[in-house]
Design a protein around this motif. Sequence first.
Motif, mmCIF file in Angstrom:
data_model
loop_
_atom_site.group_PDB
_atom_site.id
_atom_site.type_symbol
_atom_site.label_atom_id
_atom_site.label_comp_id
_atom_site.label_asym_id
_atom_site.label_seq_id
_atom_site.Cartn_x
_atom_site.Cartn_y
_atom_site.Cartn_z
ATOM 1 N N LEU A 33 3.423 -8.272 3.222
ATOM 2 C CA LEU A 33 4.703 -7.685 3.659
ATOM 3 C C LEU A 33 5.000 -6.411 2.875
ATOM 4 C CD1 LEU A 33 6.794 -10.977 4.032
ATOM 5 C CD2 LEU A 33 6.363 -9.329 5.861
ATOM 6 N N ASN A 34 4.727 -6.441 1.568
ATOM 7 C CA ASN A 34 4.945 -5.232 0.743
ATOM 8 C C ASN A 34 4.076 -4.076 1.222
ATOM 9 O OD1 ASN A 34 6.940 -5.858 -1.163
ATOM 10 N ND2 ASN A 34 5.506 -7.120 -2.329
ATOM 11 N N ARG A 35 2.808 -4.387 1.532
ATOM 12 C CA ARG A 35 1.890 -3.351 2.017
ATOM 13 C C ARG A 35 2.374 -2.796 3.345
ATOM 14 N NH1 ARG A 35 -2.309 -6.336 0.571
ATOM 15 N NH2 ARG A 35 -2.540 -7.138 2.680
ATOM 16 N N ALA A 36 2.812 -3.707 4.218
ATOM 17 C CA ALA A 36 3.287 -3.283 5.545
ATOM 18 C C ALA A 36 4.517 -2.381 5.404
ATOM 19 C CB ALA A 36 3.623 -4.513 6.389
ATOM 20 N N GLU A 37 5.369 -2.700 4.435
ATOM 21 C CA GLU A 37 6.587 -1.893 4.245
ATOM 22 C C GLU A 37 6.208 -0.465 3.840
ATOM 23 O OE1 GLU A 37 9.875 -0.014 2.402
ATOM 24 O OE2 GLU A 37 8.347 -0.912 1.110
ATOM 25 N N ILE A 38 5.172 -0.345 3.018
ATOM 26 C CA ILE A 38 4.717 0.987 2.583
ATOM 27 C C ILE A 38 4.064 1.727 3.757
ATOM 28 C CG2 ILE A 38 3.047 2.193 1.084
ATOM 29 C CD1 ILE A 38 3.536 -0.156 -0.948
ATOM 30 N N ASP A 39 3.207 1.008 4.494
ATOM 31 C CA ASP A 39 2.418 1.659 5.559
ATOM 32 C C ASP A 39 3.231 1.972 6.816
ATOM 33 O OD1 ASP A 39 0.314 1.419 3.880
ATOM 34 O OD2 ASP A 39 -0.629 -0.279 4.905
ATOM 35 N N GLU A 40 4.295 1.232 7.068
ATOM 36 C CA GLU A 40 5.033 1.389 8.327
ATOM 37 C C GLU A 40 5.762 2.740 8.347
ATOM 38 O OE1 GLU A 40 5.441 -0.824 11.278
ATOM 39 O OE2 GLU A 40 6.066 1.187 11.789
ATOM 40 N N SER A 41 5.549 3.524 9.413
ATOM 41 C CA SER A 41 6.183 4.843 9.461
ATOM 42 C C SER A 41 7.453 4.855 10.310
ATOM 43 C CB SER A 41 5.195 5.885 9.992
ATOM 44 O OG SER A 41 4.701 5.448 11.218
ATOM 45 N N ASP A 42 7.607 3.866 11.184
ATOM 46 C CA ASP A 42 8.801 3.795 12.031
ATOM 47 C C ASP A 42 9.991 3.338 11.163
ATOM 48 O OD1 ASP A 42 9.517 3.038 15.296
ATOM 49 O OD2 ASP A 42 10.784 2.224 13.692
ATOM 50 N N PRO A 43 11.070 4.132 11.110
ATOM 51 C CA PRO A 43 12.176 3.785 10.205
ATOM 52 C C PRO A 43 12.854 2.455 10.518
ATOM 53 C CG PRO A 43 12.709 5.753 11.532
ATOM 54 C CD PRO A 43 11.283 5.410 11.807
ATOM 55 N N VAL A 44 12.992 2.125 11.817
ATOM 56 C CA VAL A 44 13.629 0.849 12.181
ATOM 57 C C VAL A 44 12.729 -0.314 11.743
ATOM 58 C CG1 VAL A 44 14.453 -0.571 14.105
ATOM 59 C CG2 VAL A 44 14.881 1.895 14.099
ATOM 60 N N ALA A 45 11.437 -0.157 12.014
ATOM 61 C CA ALA A 45 10.481 -1.203 11.636
ATOM 62 C C ALA A 45 10.456 -1.394 10.117
ATOM 63 C CB ALA A 45 9.088 -0.823 12.146
ATOM 64 N N LYS A 46 10.481 -0.269 9.396
ATOM 65 C CA LYS A 46 10.478 -0.311 7.925
ATOM 66 C C LYS A 46 11.710 -1.072 7.427
ATOM 67 C CE LYS A 46 9.028 3.372 4.731
ATOM 68 N NZ LYS A 46 7.759 2.859 4.457
ATOM 69 N N ALA A 47 12.858 -0.765 8.031
ATOM 70 C CA ALA A 47 14.108 -1.427 7.614
ATOM 71 C C ALA A 47 14.043 -2.929 7.885
ATOM 72 C CB ALA A 47 15.288 -0.804 8.350
ATOM 73 N N GLN A 48 13.409 -3.311 8.988
ATOM 74 C CA GLN A 48 13.260 -4.741 9.299
ATOM 75 C C GLN A 48 12.413 -5.440 8.231
ATOM 76 O OE1 GLN A 48 14.745 -6.584 11.692
ATOM 77 N NE2 GLN A 48 15.866 -4.715 12.154
ATOM 78 N N ILE A 49 11.328 -4.796 7.827
ATOM 79 C CA ILE A 49 10.461 -5.418 6.804
ATOM 80 C C ILE A 49 11.205 -5.485 5.470
ATOM 81 C CG2 ILE A 49 8.237 -5.288 5.592
ATOM 82 C CD1 ILE A 49 7.176 -3.683 8.018
ATOM 83 N N GLN A 50 11.970 -4.443 5.172
ATOM 84 C CA GLN A 50 12.768 -4.468 3.935
ATOM 85 C C GLN A 50 13.760 -5.627 3.973
ATOM 86 O OE1 GLN A 50 14.197 -0.430 4.076
ATOM 87 N NE2 GLN A 50 12.472 0.370 2.886
ATOM 88 N N GLY A 51 14.359 -5.841 5.139
ATOM 89 C CA GLY A 51 15.303 -6.957 5.296
ATOM 90 C C GLY A 51 14.620 -8.299 5.061
ATOM 91 N N ILE A 52 13.407 -8.429 5.602
ATOM 92 C CA ILE A 52 12.653 -9.683 5.415
ATOM 93 C C ILE A 52 12.342 -9.887 3.931
ATOM 94 C CG2 ILE A 52 10.398 -10.771 5.826
ATOM 95 C CD1 ILE A 52 10.474 -9.479 8.665
ATOM 96 N N LEU A 53 11.904 -8.806 3.266
ATOM 97 C CA LEU A 53 11.560 -8.914 1.838
ATOM 98 C C LEU A 53 12.786 -9.272 0.995
ATOM 99 C CD1 LEU A 53 9.016 -5.973 1.594
ATOM 100 C CD2 LEU A 53 8.536 -8.361 1.002
ATOM 101 N N GLU A 54 13.925 -8.729 1.375
ATOM 102 C CA GLU A 54 15.171 -9.046 0.663
ATOM 103 C C GLU A 54 15.523 -10.529 0.869
ATOM 104 O OE1 GLU A 54 16.742 -7.594 -1.479
ATOM 105 O OE2 GLU A 54 18.914 -7.898 -1.353
ATOM 106 N N ASN A 55 15.373 -10.973 2.098
ATOM 107 C CA ASN A 55 15.593 -12.384 2.429
ATOM 108 C C ASN A 55 14.681 -13.269 1.557
ATOM 109 O OD1 ASN A 55 15.659 -14.900 3.662
ATOM 110 N ND2 ASN A 55 15.457 -14.137 5.731
ATOM 111 N N VAL A 56 13.405 -12.896 1.476
ATOM 112 C CA VAL A 56 12.418 -13.669 0.700
ATOM 113 C C VAL A 56 12.818 -13.706 -0.780
ATOM 114 C CG1 VAL A 56 10.000 -13.655 -0.099
ATOM 115 C CG2 VAL A 56 10.532 -13.210 2.311
ATOM 116 N N ARG A 57 13.281 -12.568 -1.295
ATOM 117 C CA ARG A 57 13.686 -12.482 -2.710
ATOM 118 C C ARG A 57 14.894 -13.391 -2.977
ATOM 119 N NH1 ARG A 57 17.424 -10.333 -5.580
ATOM 120 N NH2 ARG A 57 18.417 -9.228 -3.857
#
Length: 279
Positions: A33-57
């Motif tokens: 998930l961390n790698r995907a957050e770095i690699d993802e270029s679409d801002p909405v998609a990036k924000a979704q992964i950040q949200g998931i990572l925050e949820n996980v934390r």
Amino acid sequence: MTVNITREKVVEATIDILRKAETELPDDVVEALNRAEIDESDPVAKAQIQGILENVRIAKENAVPMCQDTGILIFYVEIGRSLRLDFDLKDAITEGVRRATEAIPLRPNAVEPLTRKNSGDNTGSGLPDIKYELVEGDGLTITVAPKGAGSENMSTLTMLNPTEVGSIKNFILETVLNAGGMPCPPIIVGVGIGGSFDKAARLAKSALLSRLDEMNQFEREILDEINSLGIGPMGLGGSTTALAVHVRTAHCHTASLPVAVNIQCWANRHASITFGGDE
Ligand code: SF4
């Protein structure tokens, strides 16, 4: 050396691994998930992964389940051939599930399929689902993999014509495309090829336990094609539809070609404990 495993130890271990699985994602999943957050270029998609990572934390820090759907409980048990137990293992794991449902707590998800009556404690006829395998030695390893319905419901199985080996990839892509955002992407795709009708499904499910960073060329190719579909995290677009693809195969009848695709959401929860053995 004889391993001293009591019923109570198994009950407590079942609660412990369930708590870990529900509240803490395995390292390789967090890394993906961390790698995907770095690699993802679409801002909405990036924000979704950040949200998931925050949820996980937050789930890990507060020891609370990372998703409200705490799943149905699938167990994989490896039993050493020389291990002797003086209690009923299935009964001990089931008791652990009952107590964990109250202690963690877990959402009671187990219903009788026709009446839809909820058992209230995640147990019932056939649940928890426990798969046993005999292994060398005198150890006992119990793995739990809670499975949410959102991703499970989008899984498929087909009995292809044996001449259609070349269609397998298309069937996998079609399954992922039809699932769209329903299974809470980014997903992990478990594929079972061969065996029999039910064996293919079991292969696909057990493939979901593989480390996400260990893929072969065929699996990477399918992953790339899935990620070019544009479904993206939570179905909102982007290049991160899946984190990994894992394929497991078994010999099958010359006249058969079963293919099963078991979809797993980003909450790829599993945890294990081992008693005795070599470790
Ligand atoms: S698919 Fe996964 S993340 Fe989505 S609601 Fe179900 S368990 Fe939770």
